[in-house]
Design a protein around this motif. Structure first.
Motif, PDB file in Angstrom:
ATOM      1  N   LYS A 296       0.810  -1.288   0.146  1.00  0.00           N
ATOM      2  CA  LYS A 296      -0.003   0.023   0.044  1.00  0.00           C
ATOM      3  C   LYS A 296       0.938   1.399  -0.123  1.00  0.00           C
ATOM      4  O   LYS A 296       0.588   2.201  -0.512  1.00  0.00           O
ATOM      5  CB  LYS A 296      -0.920   0.123   1.070  1.00  0.00           C
ATOM      6  CG  LYS A 296      -1.969  -0.974   1.047  1.00  0.00           C
ATOM      7  CD  LYS A 296      -2.874  -0.854   2.030  1.00  0.00           C
ATOM      8  CE  LYS A 296      -4.266  -1.670   1.819  1.00  0.00           C
ATOM      9  NZ  LYS A 296      -5.187  -1.589   3.136  1.00  0.00           N
ATOM     10  N   LYS A 300       1.442   4.219  -2.907  1.00  0.00           N
ATOM     11  CA  LYS A 300       0.945   5.638  -2.618  1.00  0.00           C
ATOM     12  C   LYS A 300       2.267   6.359  -2.888  1.00  0.00           C
ATOM     13  O   LYS A 300       2.111   7.239  -3.280  1.00  0.00           O
ATOM     14  CB  LYS A 300       0.741   5.707  -1.022  1.00  0.00           C
ATOM     15  CG  LYS A 300       0.055   6.744  -0.802  1.00  0.00           C
ATOM     16  CD  LYS A 300      -0.086   6.940   0.789  1.00  0.00           C
ATOM     17  CE  LYS A 300      -0.935   5.928   1.400  1.00  0.00           C
ATOM     18  NZ  LYS A 300      -0.696   6.172   2.911  1.00  0.00           N
ATOM     19  N   ALA A 381       7.185   2.842   4.152  1.00  0.00           N
ATOM     20  CA  ALA A 381       6.005   2.467   4.963  1.00  0.00           C
ATOM     21  C   ALA A 381       6.195   3.195   6.231  1.00  0.00           C
ATOM     22  O   ALA A 381       5.431   2.974   7.223  1.00  0.00           O
ATOM     23  CB  ALA A 381       6.166   0.843   5.304  1.00  0.00           C
ATOM     24  N   GLY A 382       7.234   4.068   6.288  1.00  0.00           N
ATOM     25  CA  GLY A 382       7.474   4.598   7.591  1.00  0.00           C
ATOM     26  C   GLY A 382       7.975   4.084   8.756  1.00  0.00           C
ATOM     27  O   GLY A 382       8.099   4.481   9.979  1.00  0.00           O
ATOM     28  N   ALA A 383       8.526   2.643   8.340  1.00  0.00           N
ATOM     29  CA  ALA A 383       9.443   1.836   9.546  1.00  0.00           C
ATOM     30  C   ALA A 383      10.735   2.164   9.392  1.00  0.00           C
ATOM     31  O   ALA A 383      11.638   1.586  10.221  1.00  0.00           O
ATOM     32  CB  ALA A 383       8.878   0.511   9.206  1.00  0.00           C
ATOM     33  N   GLY A 384      11.318   3.167   8.655  1.00  0.00           N
ATOM     34  CA  GLY A 384      12.596   3.542   8.599  1.00  0.00           C
ATOM     35  C   GLY A 384      13.776   2.572   8.103  1.00  0.00           C
ATOM     36  O   GLY A 384      13.250   1.471   7.334  1.00  0.00           O
TER      37      GLY A 384
ATOM     38  N   PHE B  42       6.755  -4.225  11.694  1.00  0.00           N
ATOM     39  CA  PHE B  42       6.407  -3.726  10.392  1.00  0.00           C
ATOM     40  C   PHE B  42       7.326  -4.781   9.278  1.00  0.00           C
ATOM     41  O   PHE B  42       7.249  -4.597   8.029  1.00  0.00           O
ATOM     42  CB  PHE B  42       7.259  -2.333  10.057  1.00  0.00           C
ATOM     43  CG  PHE B  42       6.300  -1.426  10.648  1.00  0.00           C
ATOM     44  CD1 PHE B  42       5.020  -0.699  10.111  1.00  0.00           C
ATOM     45  CD2 PHE B  42       6.474  -0.769  12.067  1.00  0.00           C
ATOM     46  CE1 PHE B  42       4.550   0.365  10.776  1.00  0.00           C
ATOM     47  CE2 PHE B  42       5.873   0.170  12.630  1.00  0.00           C
ATOM     48  CZ  PHE B  42       4.657   0.672  12.012  1.00  0.00           C
TER      49      PHE B  42
ATOM     50  N   GLU C  29      10.212   5.613  14.040  1.00  0.00           N
ATOM     51  CA  GLU C  29      10.458   6.792  13.041  1.00  0.00           C
ATOM     52  C   GLU C  29       9.278   7.596  13.000  1.00  0.00           C
ATOM     53  O   GLU C  29       8.196   7.671  13.590  1.00  0.00           O
ATOM     54  CB  GLU C  29      10.146   5.817  11.737  1.00  0.00           C
ATOM     55  CG  GLU C  29      11.495   4.987  11.313  1.00  0.00           C
ATOM     56  CD  GLU C  29      12.658   5.974  11.020  1.00  0.00           C
ATOM     57  OE1 GLU C  29      12.555   6.881  10.303  1.00  0.00           O
ATOM     58  OE2 GLU C  29      13.727   5.388  11.276  1.00  0.00           O
ATOM     59  N   GLY C  31       7.806   8.765  10.471  1.00  0.00           N
ATOM     60  CA  GLY C  31       6.599   8.311   9.615  1.00  0.00           C
ATOM     61  C   GLY C  31       5.415   7.510  10.018  1.00  0.00           C
ATOM     62  O   GLY C  31       4.402   7.930  10.068  1.00  0.00           O
ATOM     63  N   ALA C  32       6.179   6.384  10.931  1.00  0.00           N
ATOM     64  CA  ALA C  32       5.189   5.498  11.595  1.00  0.00           C
ATOM     65  C   ALA C  32       4.604   6.153  12.931  1.00  0.00           C
ATOM     66  O   ALA C  32       3.308   5.923  13.024  1.00  0.00           O
ATOM     67  CB  ALA C  32       6.052   4.406  12.023  1.00  0.00           C
TER      68      ALA C  32
END
Lengths: 514, 43, 107
Positions: A296, A300, A381-384, B42, C29, C31-32
């Motif tokens: 996703k 995006k 995914a913002g998980a770095g 994640f 992070e 973002g998360a």
């Protein structure tokens, strides 16, 4: 006795249609949001085999590129190509989906997998051209069935195998009511078994392993096989060993989420060190469920969905040969029930505790391989960058312990780790991908100490809120210690001499007393 | 005014960040009642 | 945010009242962190979970923010969390959290 790493293999399987149809992000979305924009846009973000092949992290995984060299290529990597890309690398290969469907069919013992006749005719020669394939595998390939018969299977709950929109195969359910034997579960398990077998076949070839000499196999993937009376009954290991031709081996499965491979290696090394077995193989196939897990966010961010490969690996643990790097069983790291979950407690238990017991400091390790997830998958995914975060945690602990300046954290990360290059397949990236490269670096004398760390999110299974992790050091082999080998004659001479000495001392004592 | 004292807290931790139980310990020390704690993964 | 976690957040907000609930995030992070914070305030931006289109407007903080640290027992924070301040980009996280709170937190 020392347990050494005699060889490794690493394989990837490009699986774009399994991503679309079997990845849980996609299957969940189809239930929750069947008309979503994501599902509509996703097919435009799927990569071709050639794009997955020339992808830098994939080439590093199969051994065509030193992961350190990934630093020379600015991230993200999905828009770059490796100019020396090859399907085969020193550790394994990147198998195209078409050929992998043949592997799945070969892995099936119960007539559950059927391929389409035209598809078999079209791709069989290409599949058979793979140099690692044995007759044992090739002889199992059927001629295939008509397309109409395949379509009929789908009506009876079979899972389809597709190339784009073309139906080329099906996996049947194995029971009418047993939820542990649905077609979905069987596809997942057969795909895991098939990629495990592929890893074993590569190990035979790349490491010169004699299949007859394998005593034991440990599978450490994340799937469960069984029926409703024993859903996780298991033994992927023996099932894969059978088709890899390991006639003299038995085996078992070790589970522990992403930490399972490091657990499995410490078990394998212990079996060898104890003298129970001479050659133990730790292996795992890949996960269809995790394909496109962060899709996703990739869609995006208008990038290709890079989680389009399944992973597999095999590590050969053998008795000391005086040459190969060994696993330091005396200083294993482990997160215990009582460790707790704070990051400093976790890193202390996995990294600094075993080092301290060995009389070493955090800065005495040349390469840390904690989590090797490819940042292209996780960053959007913002998980770095997961490997960098983990290395920073290790560095931060060194700062806390006074062995590193705070300003030196980034340099530590740069010098003592490598960029993540493994697909986000749970157990696949967890420490293990660096064993192959590190083994070579230790053999070449480029590094002195390597630490492999595996971490597992046990709480996902809802049985415990605990986290888990284990670690081990990989050290250079300084040769087999020369035993004070004495012959029978020499031994008799030594005993005679010492007896004579003893008698004389008694005599002199008597003389003294007199 | 205190943000946490006497309040109900939900902790959403991160496997590669700060896990749920570590957040819970802190929240409890501030007089909050932790009603739910979870750790996200994640990878 | 995980779908099950969203369901639980929604349940507790209904049970104890959104004004009595505080969500503390531990993401590594920015973002998360922002994603989780947005989910419990404005609603699930990924349109996947039970909080899709549900604007709870909850109070939400990252565990390393000053407002939280001021209330935690110092020794416990030191033990449980402090090391991560060397690992995460706290400035960026704080910026994101403040932005979400100013836009979507109702309490």
């Amino acid at each position: 006795m020392k347990s050494v790493v005699k060889g490794t293999s690493y394989v990837l399987v490009h699986a774009p249609d399994m991503l679309l149809r079997n990845g849980t992000t996609q299957t969940t979305e189809r239930i929750v949001n069947p008309d979503s924009d994501y599902l509509k846009k996703l097919p435009e973000h799927i990569r071709s085999y050639d794009d997955a092949l020339s992808y830098l992290p994939n080439q590093a995984y199969i051994g065509n590129l030193d992961p350190v060299a990934l630093r020379e290529h600015e991230q993200p990597w999905f828009d770059k190509k490796y100019d020396k890309a090859d399907r085969f690398g020193s550790f394994g290969e990147i198998m195209p989906q078409e050929e992998f469907y043949f592997m799945i069919q070969a892995a099936d013992e119960f007539e559950l997998v059927r391929l389409e006749k035209g598809f078999v005719e079209e791709y069989k020669e290409k599949f058979f051209a793979n140099p690692v394939l044995t007759d044992l595998i090739k002889d199992r390939i059927h001629d295939g069935i008509e397309k109409e018969a395949l379509e009929k299977l789908l009506e009876d709950d079979a899972e389809g195998l597709y190339i784009g929109d073309r139906l080329v195969g099906a996996v049947k359910k194995a029971h009418d009511v047993d939820v542990a034997l649905t077609s979905h579960v069987l596809l997942e398990n057969l795909a895991s078994k098939a990629s495990n077998i592929l890893s074993l076949l590569h190990l035979i070839k790349s490491a010169g392993l004699d299949p007859d000499e394998v005593d034991y196999v440990i599978d450490c993937s994340e799937e469960a096989c069984g029926d409703m009376n024993q859903r996780g009954g298991g033994n992927f290991a023996k099932a894969a060993a059978e088709l890899a031709g390991f006639t003299n081996a038995t085996g078992s499965d070790t589970r522990g989420f992403c930490a399972a491979p490091v657990h499995a290696i410490s078990i394998a090394a212990s079996l060898v060190a104890a003298g129970a077995y001479k050659n133990v193989i730790v292996a795992a196939g890949g996960s269809t469920a995790k394909l496109g897990m962060n899709g996703k966010d990739h869609v995006k961010k208008d990038m290709p969905v890079v989680e389009d490969v399944m992973g597999g690996f095999a590590v050969w643990i053998g008795a000391d040969d005086g040459k190969n790097p060994y696993i330091d069983l005396e200083h294993l790291g482990r997160h215990t029930v009582g460790t707790g979950s704070s990051p400093q407690a976790v890193i202390t238990s996995l990294v600094s505790d075993p080092l301290e017991r060995a009389g070493l400091k955090i800065t005495d390790i040349d390469i840390y391989s904690p989590e090797m997830q490819n940042p292209d998958c996780t960053k959007p995914a913002g998980a770095g960058d997961v490997p960098v975060s983990n290395l920073k945690m290790i560095a931060a602990l060194a700062v806390k312990q006074g062995d590193l300046e705070r300003a030196g954290i980034n340099e530590f990360v740069e010098n003592r780790g490598v960029p993540g290059f493994a697909p986000t397949q749970g157990h696949i990236p967890s420490g293990i991908p660096m064993i192959g490269h590190s083994r070579q670096a230790l053999l070449d004398g480029d590094v002195k100490r390597v630490m492999i760390v595996g971490k597992g999110s046990l709480f996902l299974g809802r049985l415990t809120n605990l986290f888990d992790g284990v670690s081990f050091m990989l050290l250079p082999n300084e040769g087999i210690e020369e035993k004070s080998a004495v012959s029978g004659d020499e031994l008799r001479k030594i005993v005679a001499e010492s007896l004579r000495g003893f008698a004389q001392s008694l005599l002199s004592e008597e003389e003294d007393e007199q | 005014m205190s943000i946490l004292e006497g309040k109900k807290v939900i902790a959403i931790g991160d496997r590669d960040g700060i896990p749920g139980p570590a957040i819970s310990e802190c929240a409890k020390s501030a007089g909050a009642d932790v009603v739910f704690s979870s750790t996200e993964c994640f990878v | 945010m995980d779908l099950e976690n969203q369901r639980r957040v929604k349940e507790f907000a209904e049970q104890v009242g959104p004004e009595n609930l505080v969500v503390i995030i531990g993401a590594g992070e920015a973002g998360a962190s922002a994603l989780a914070a947005e989910t419990v305030t404005a609603g699930d931006p990924t349109y996947a979970g039970p909080l899709t289109g549900v604007s709870l407007g909850l109070k939400v903080y990252h565990v390393c923010e000053d407002e939280m640290k001021a209330e935690f027992d110092e020794a416990i924070y030191e033990d449980q969390v402090s090391m991560m301040e060397m690992v995460i980009d706290l400035d960026e996280i704080v910026e994101q959290m403040e932005s979400i709170r100013s836009q979507f937190t109702k309490y």
